[in-house]
Each structure stands twice: as structure tokens, then as C-alpha cells.
Design a protein around this motif. Sequence first.
Motif, mmCIF file in Angstrom:
data_model
loop_
_atom_site.group_PDB
_atom_site.id
_atom_site.type_symbol
_atom_site.label_atom_id
_atom_site.label_comp_id
_atom_site.label_asym_id
_atom_site.label_seq_id
_atom_site.Cartn_x
_atom_site.Cartn_y
_atom_site.Cartn_z
ATOM 1 N N SER A 13 38.238 52.582 31.874
ATOM 2 C CA SER A 13 37.130 52.559 32.823
ATOM 3 C C SER A 13 37.688 52.323 34.221
ATOM 4 C CB SER A 13 36.167 51.427 32.446
ATOM 5 O OG SER A 13 35.155 51.303 33.411
ATOM 6 N N TYR A 14 37.007 52.886 35.219
ATOM 7 C CA TYR A 14 37.451 52.673 36.599
ATOM 8 C C TYR A 14 36.896 51.375 37.189
ATOM 9 C CZ TYR A 14 39.756 57.175 37.002
ATOM 10 O OH TYR A 14 40.623 58.216 36.834
ATOM 11 N N ARG A 15 36.006 50.700 36.440
ATOM 12 C CA ARG A 15 35.473 49.401 36.871
ATOM 13 C C ARG A 15 35.795 48.397 35.777
ATOM 14 N NH1 ARG A 15 32.417 46.879 40.528
ATOM 15 N NH2 ARG A 15 30.692 45.549 39.895
ATOM 16 N N VAL A 16 36.525 47.351 36.133
ATOM 17 C CA VAL A 16 36.967 46.360 35.153
ATOM 18 C C VAL A 16 36.653 44.953 35.646
ATOM 19 C CG1 VAL A 16 38.821 47.797 34.214
ATOM 20 C CG2 VAL A 16 39.302 46.294 36.133
ATOM 21 N N ALA A 17 36.534 44.023 34.697
ATOM 22 C CA ALA A 17 36.313 42.618 35.024
ATOM 23 C C ALA A 17 37.559 41.834 34.651
ATOM 24 C CB ALA A 17 35.109 42.075 34.264
ATOM 25 N N CYS A 18 37.910 40.859 35.461
ATOM 26 C CA CYS A 18 39.062 40.009 35.169
ATOM 27 C C CYS A 18 38.635 38.560 35.354
ATOM 28 C CB CYS A 18 40.226 40.337 36.100
ATOM 29 S SG CYS A 18 41.733 39.405 35.733
ATOM 30 N N PRO A 28 37.557 32.519 38.285
ATOM 31 C CA PRO A 28 36.211 33.098 38.276
ATOM 32 C C PRO A 28 36.274 34.592 37.964
ATOM 33 C CG PRO A 28 36.550 31.775 40.248
ATOM 34 C CD PRO A 28 37.882 31.889 39.555
ATOM 35 N N ARG A 29 35.296 35.072 37.216
ATOM 36 C CA ARG A 29 35.272 36.502 36.873
ATOM 37 C C ARG A 29 35.029 37.318 38.135
ATOM 38 N NH1 ARG A 29 31.984 38.486 31.916
ATOM 39 N NH2 ARG A 29 33.934 37.841 30.989
ATOM 40 N N VAL A 30 35.868 38.325 38.320
ATOM 41 C CA VAL A 30 35.716 39.257 39.437
ATOM 42 C C VAL A 30 35.665 40.671 38.865
ATOM 43 C CG1 VAL A 30 36.820 37.843 41.207
ATOM 44 C CG2 VAL A 30 38.235 39.313 39.798
ATOM 45 N N TRP A 31 34.885 41.512 39.514
ATOM 46 C CA TRP A 31 34.809 42.921 39.134
ATOM 47 C C TRP A 31 35.692 43.698 40.093
ATOM 48 C CZ3 TRP A 31 32.698 44.729 34.789
ATOM 49 C CH2 TRP A 31 31.868 43.870 34.080
ATOM 50 N N LEU A 32 36.535 44.543 39.531
ATOM 51 C CA LEU A 32 37.492 45.316 40.323
ATOM 52 C C LEU A 32 37.225 46.803 40.123
ATOM 53 C CD1 LEU A 32 40.601 43.266 39.185
ATOM 54 C CD2 LEU A 32 39.334 42.981 41.314
ATOM 55 N N PRO A 35 40.644 52.625 42.339
ATOM 56 C CA PRO A 35 40.499 53.844 43.144
ATOM 57 C C PRO A 35 40.925 55.071 42.330
ATOM 58 C CG PRO A 35 41.652 52.144 44.386
ATOM 59 C CD PRO A 35 41.570 51.675 42.964
ATOM 60 N N THR A 36 40.119 56.111 42.367
ATOM 61 C CA THR A 36 40.403 57.304 41.562
ATOM 62 C C THR A 36 41.601 58.093 42.077
ATOM 63 O OG1 THR A 36 38.774 58.569 42.836
ATOM 64 C CG2 THR A 36 38.016 57.542 40.788
ATOM 65 N N ASP A 37 42.047 57.827 43.297
ATOM 66 C CA ASP A 37 43.195 58.570 43.825
ATOM 67 C C ASP A 37 44.539 57.928 43.468
ATOM 68 O OD1 ASP A 37 42.525 56.433 45.487
ATOM 69 O OD2 ASP A 37 43.308 57.415 47.286
ATOM 70 N N ILE A 38 44.571 56.593 43.258
ATOM 71 C CA ILE A 38 45.849 55.951 42.908
ATOM 72 C C ILE A 38 45.890 55.455 41.471
ATOM 73 C CG2 ILE A 38 46.396 55.336 45.294
ATOM 74 C CD1 ILE A 38 45.583 52.449 44.613
ATOM 75 N N GLY A 39 44.707 55.218 40.869
ATOM 76 C CA GLY A 39 44.653 54.916 39.439
ATOM 77 C C GLY A 39 44.965 53.502 39.011
ATOM 78 N N TRP A 40 45.073 52.558 39.934
ATOM 79 C CA TRP A 40 45.347 51.173 39.540
ATOM 80 C C TRP A 40 44.777 50.209 40.578
ATOM 81 C CZ3 TRP A 40 48.245 47.864 42.593
ATOM 82 C CH2 TRP A 40 48.971 48.465 43.624
ATOM 83 N N VAL A 41 44.595 48.969 40.120
ATOM 84 C CA VAL A 41 44.138 47.896 40.999
ATOM 85 C C VAL A 41 44.760 46.596 40.492
ATOM 86 C CG1 VAL A 41 42.023 47.345 39.708
ATOM 87 C CG2 VAL A 41 42.101 46.935 42.178
ATOM 88 N N GLU A 42 44.943 45.657 41.398
ATOM 89 C CA GLU A 42 45.541 44.373 41.042
ATOM 90 C C GLU A 42 44.542 43.254 41.310
ATOM 91 O OE1 GLU A 42 49.891 43.639 41.748
ATOM 92 O OE2 GLU A 42 49.031 42.249 43.202
ATOM 93 N N CYS A 43 44.428 42.330 40.366
ATOM 94 C CA CYS A 43 43.519 41.196 40.518
ATOM 95 C C CYS A 43 44.042 40.282 41.627
ATOM 96 C CB CYS A 43 43.402 40.413 39.212
ATOM 97 S SG CYS A 43 42.376 38.928 39.371
ATOM 98 N N PRO A 44 43.173 39.921 42.586
ATOM 99 C CA PRO A 44 43.622 39.056 43.677
ATOM 100 C C PRO A 44 43.889 37.608 43.239
ATOM 101 C CG PRO A 44 41.282 39.472 43.875
ATOM 102 C CD PRO A 44 41.783 40.339 42.754
ATOM 103 N N TYR A 45 43.371 37.208 42.084
ATOM 104 C CA TYR A 45 43.577 35.842 41.605
ATOM 105 C C TYR A 45 44.865 35.699 40.792
ATOM 106 C CZ TYR A 45 38.863 34.299 42.873
ATOM 107 O OH TYR A 45 37.729 33.954 43.555
ATOM 108 N N CYS A 46 45.007 36.521 39.754
ATOM 109 C CA CYS A 46 46.112 36.314 38.815
ATOM 110 C C CYS A 46 47.200 37.375 38.893
ATOM 111 C CB CYS A 46 45.581 36.215 37.387
ATOM 112 S SG CYS A 46 44.833 37.750 36.763
#
Length: 59
Positions: A13-18, A28-32, A35-46
Motif C-alpha cells: 500500500s502507498y499509505r502505511v501506519a507506523c 505515537p502512530r503516524v500515517w505515512l 510518494p509514487t515517484d520514489i517508492g519509499w518513505v521513512e518514519c520520522p520517529y523510528c
Amino acid sequence: MTMQAPETKIVDSYRVACDGGEGALGHPRVWLQIPTDIGWVECPYCGCKYIHKDFEGKV
């Protein structure tokens, strides 16, 4: 003292919870939004890196 490397998860999924995944020791749970152009995201907490399955092996 050595630090453990942040976890990497392949997701479909392109929308994930961490929430840190450690119960009371997590964060705290964050929704991330991946981006569809780079394909990854990093959690700002962990620092956990979420890679969309379409970008596996390309990141």
C-alpha cells in the motif's frame, strides 16, 4: 555502544501506519504516504523504511 539499523519493510500500500512496533516502548502512530515517484518513505520517529512492493530491489 552499537545501534541497531532501522528496519525495512516491503508493503503493498502507498499509505502505511507506523507505531514503532514495540507496544508501550514504541511511538505515537503516524500515517505515512509513500510518494509514487520514489517508492519509499521513512518514519520520522523510528527510522523504519517502508518500500512499496513495486520498487523492491530498485531503492
